[in-house]
Motif scaffolding. Sequence first.
Motif, PDB file in Angstrom:
ATOM      1  N   LYS A  34      62.600  88.951  25.548  1.00 38.36           N
ATOM      2  CA  LYS A  34      61.838  87.699  25.637  1.00 38.36           C
ATOM      3  C   LYS A  34      60.566  87.899  26.461  1.00 38.36           C
ATOM      4  O   LYS A  34      59.479  87.465  26.062  1.00 38.36           O
ATOM      5  CB  LYS A  34      62.699  86.603  26.261  1.00 38.36           C
ATOM      6  N   SER A  35      60.690  88.564  27.583  1.00 36.11           N
ATOM      7  CA  SER A  35      59.534  88.811  28.444  1.00 36.11           C
ATOM      8  C   SER A  35      58.504  89.688  27.757  1.00 36.11           C
ATOM      9  O   SER A  35      57.293  89.432  27.851  1.00 36.11           O
ATOM     10  CB  SER A  35      59.973  89.463  29.756  1.00 36.11           C
ATOM     11  N   MET A  36      58.958  90.710  27.057  1.00 36.72           N
ATOM     12  CA  MET A  36      58.024  91.586  26.350  1.00 36.72           C
ATOM     13  C   MET A  36      57.302  90.839  25.238  1.00 36.72           C
ATOM     14  O   MET A  36      56.111  91.037  25.019  1.00 36.72           O
ATOM     15  CB  MET A  36      58.761  92.813  25.790  1.00 36.72           C
ATOM     16  N   LYS A  37      57.992  89.947  24.552  1.00 37.26           N
ATOM     17  CA  LYS A  37      57.349  89.140  23.512  1.00 37.26           C
ATOM     18  C   LYS A  37      56.280  88.239  24.115  1.00 37.26           C
ATOM     19  O   LYS A  37      55.179  88.109  23.571  1.00 37.26           O
ATOM     20  CB  LYS A  37      58.366  88.306  22.755  1.00 37.26           C
ATOM     21  N   MET A  42      50.569  87.089  24.984  1.00 34.72           N
ATOM     22  CA  MET A  42      49.450  86.939  25.914  1.00 34.72           C
ATOM     23  C   MET A  42      48.354  87.947  25.587  1.00 34.72           C
ATOM     24  O   MET A  42      47.163  87.614  25.625  1.00 34.72           O
ATOM     25  CB  MET A  42      49.927  87.102  27.358  1.00 34.72           C
ATOM     26  N   ARG A  43      48.748  89.166  25.268  1.00 38.21           N
ATOM     27  CA  ARG A  43      47.773  90.199  24.913  1.00 38.21           C
ATOM     28  C   ARG A  43      46.963  89.767  23.687  1.00 38.21           C
ATOM     29  O   ARG A  43      45.738  89.894  23.656  1.00 38.21           O
ATOM     30  CB  ARG A  43      48.462  91.525  24.626  1.00 38.21           C
ATOM     31  N   ILE A  46      44.459  87.082  24.650  1.00 38.57           N
ATOM     32  CA  ILE A  46      43.356  87.639  25.429  1.00 38.57           C
ATOM     33  C   ILE A  46      42.390  88.421  24.536  1.00 38.57           C
ATOM     34  O   ILE A  46      41.175  88.322  24.688  1.00 38.57           O
ATOM     35  CB  ILE A  46      43.886  88.518  26.579  1.00 38.57           C
ATOM     36  N   GLN A  47      42.923  89.168  23.597  1.00 39.08           N
ATOM     37  CA  GLN A  47      42.064  89.972  22.737  1.00 39.08           C
ATOM     38  C   GLN A  47      41.093  89.107  21.924  1.00 39.08           C
ATOM     39  O   GLN A  47      39.992  89.536  21.609  1.00 39.08           O
ATOM     40  CB  GLN A  47      42.904  90.847  21.817  1.00 39.08           C
ATOM     41  N   PHE A  48      41.511  87.899  21.581  1.00 37.29           N
ATOM     42  CA  PHE A  48      40.664  87.023  20.783  1.00 37.29           C
ATOM     43  C   PHE A  48      39.976  85.946  21.621  1.00 37.29           C
ATOM     44  O   PHE A  48      39.281  85.097  21.081  1.00 37.29           O
ATOM     45  CB  PHE A  48      41.484  86.377  19.661  1.00 37.29           C
ATOM     46  N   ALA A  49      40.164  85.995  22.926  1.00 31.79           N
ATOM     47  CA  ALA A  49      39.576  84.988  23.806  1.00 31.79           C
ATOM     48  C   ALA A  49      38.064  85.186  23.928  1.00 31.79           C
ATOM     49  O   ALA A  49      37.544  86.299  23.815  1.00 31.79           O
ATOM     50  CB  ALA A  49      40.221  85.048  25.184  1.00 31.79           C
ATOM     51  N   ASP A  50      37.393  84.107  24.185  1.00 28.85           N
ATOM     52  CA  ASP A  50      35.942  84.133  24.359  1.00 28.85           C
ATOM     53  C   ASP A  50      35.630  84.332  25.843  1.00 28.85           C
ATOM     54  O   ASP A  50      35.189  83.418  26.532  1.00 28.85           O
ATOM     55  CB  ASP A  50      35.337  82.824  23.838  1.00 28.85           C
ATOM     56  N   ILE A  51      35.918  85.549  26.310  1.00 23.75           N
ATOM     57  CA  ILE A  51      35.657  85.912  27.706  1.00 23.75           C
ATOM     58  C   ILE A  51      34.948  87.259  27.726  1.00 23.75           C
ATOM     59  O   ILE A  51      34.904  87.971  26.715  1.00 23.75           O
ATOM     60  CB  ILE A  51      36.959  85.960  28.545  1.00 23.75           C
ATOM     61  N   SER A  52      34.435  87.627  28.860  1.00 22.28           N
ATOM     62  CA  SER A  52      33.689  88.884  28.960  1.00 22.28           C
ATOM     63  C   SER A  52      34.619  90.087  28.774  1.00 22.28           C
ATOM     64  O   SER A  52      35.835  89.997  28.962  1.00 22.28           O
ATOM     65  CB  SER A  52      33.003  88.980  30.315  1.00 22.28           C
ATOM     66  N   ALA A  53      34.027  91.204  28.439  1.00 22.71           N
ATOM     67  CA  ALA A  53      34.785  92.445  28.261  1.00 22.71           C
ATOM     68  C   ALA A  53      35.492  92.847  29.550  1.00 22.71           C
ATOM     69  O   ALA A  53      36.632  93.325  29.519  1.00 22.71           O
ATOM     70  CB  ALA A  53      33.857  93.554  27.782  1.00 22.71           C
ATOM     71  N   ASP A  58      40.508  93.528  32.547  1.00 26.93           N
ATOM     72  CA  ASP A  58      41.337  93.244  33.723  1.00 26.93           C
ATOM     73  C   ASP A  58      42.646  92.558  33.334  1.00 26.93           C
ATOM     74  O   ASP A  58      43.718  92.900  33.842  1.00 26.93           O
ATOM     75  CB  ASP A  58      40.563  92.380  34.723  1.00 26.93           C
ATOM     76  N   ALA A  59      42.552  91.601  32.420  1.00 29.65           N
ATOM     77  CA  ALA A  59      43.754  90.890  31.985  1.00 29.65           C
ATOM     78  C   ALA A  59      44.699  91.829  31.240  1.00 29.65           C
ATOM     79  O   ALA A  59      45.922  91.798  31.450  1.00 29.65           O
ATOM     80  CB  ALA A  59      43.374  89.704  31.106  1.00 29.65           C
ATOM     81  N   LEU A  60      44.150  92.690  30.382  1.00 28.58           N
ATOM     82  CA  LEU A  60      44.989  93.622  29.630  1.00 28.58           C
ATOM     83  C   LEU A  60      45.619  94.674  30.537  1.00 28.58           C
ATOM     84  O   LEU A  60      46.770  95.071  30.329  1.00 28.58           O
ATOM     85  CB  LEU A  60      44.181  94.279  28.514  1.00 28.58           C
ATOM     86  N   VAL A  61      44.902  95.097  31.555  1.00 27.03           N
ATOM     87  CA  VAL A  61      45.474  96.028  32.532  1.00 27.03           C
ATOM     88  C   VAL A  61      46.647  95.368  33.255  1.00 27.03           C
ATOM     89  O   VAL A  61      47.696  95.986  33.462  1.00 27.03           O
ATOM     90  CB  VAL A  61      44.392  96.515  33.530  1.00 27.03           C
ATOM     91  N   THR A  62      46.468  94.110  33.618  1.00 31.86           N
ATOM     92  CA  THR A  62      47.548  93.378  34.295  1.00 31.86           C
ATOM     93  C   THR A  62      48.770  93.256  33.389  1.00 31.86           C
ATOM     94  O   THR A  62      49.913  93.440  33.840  1.00 31.86           O
ATOM     95  CB  THR A  62      47.055  91.984  34.723  1.00 31.86           C
ATOM     96  N   ILE A  63      48.549  92.986  32.118  1.00 29.97           N
ATOM     97  CA  ILE A  63      49.663  92.892  31.168  1.00 29.97           C
ATOM     98  C   ILE A  63      50.349  94.246  31.027  1.00 29.97           C
ATOM     99  O   ILE A  63      51.594  94.324  31.017  1.00 29.97           O
ATOM    100  CB  ILE A  63      49.174  92.366  29.807  1.00 29.97           C
ATOM    101  N   ASN A  64      49.583  95.309  30.929  1.00 27.61           N
ATOM    102  CA  ASN A  64      50.178  96.649  30.839  1.00 27.61           C
ATOM    103  C   ASN A  64      51.031  96.962  32.063  1.00 27.61           C
ATOM    104  O   ASN A  64      52.117  97.540  31.951  1.00 27.61           O
ATOM    105  CB  ASN A  64      49.097  97.719  30.668  1.00 27.61           C
ATOM    106  N   GLN A  65      50.549  96.592  33.235  1.00 27.85           N
ATOM    107  CA  GLN A  65      51.322  96.815  34.458  1.00 27.85           C
ATOM    108  C   GLN A  65      52.620  96.008  34.430  1.00 27.85           C
ATOM    109  O   GLN A  65      53.676  96.516  34.830  1.00 27.85           O
ATOM    110  CB  GLN A  65      50.490  96.438  35.683  1.00 27.85           C
TER     111      GLN A  65
END
Length: 85
Positions: A34-37, A42-43, A46-53, A58-65
Amino acid sequence: NLLERTGRPEEYAQYVQDNIGPLAVKEYVADLEKSMKELRDMRSVIQFADISADQKRDALVTINQAENNLTKNIQTVKKAISELK
């Protein structure tokens, strides 16, 4: 569940004994799944979010951690399961 409901206690007991390892970690695995899903979802957001690279990185690094933290104990769990057999 079927063995338990059908009133075959001997077969149910044998099934539990034969599968004690996987049964012991069933909830842990379900929670991990469930947590991995949630992290994958979330990933994707974030990938399709309208935010800076930089913000995406940073968000993807946090998710990977977070994923690494969730999965770092899998080998320990597998070892514990094998010892229960």
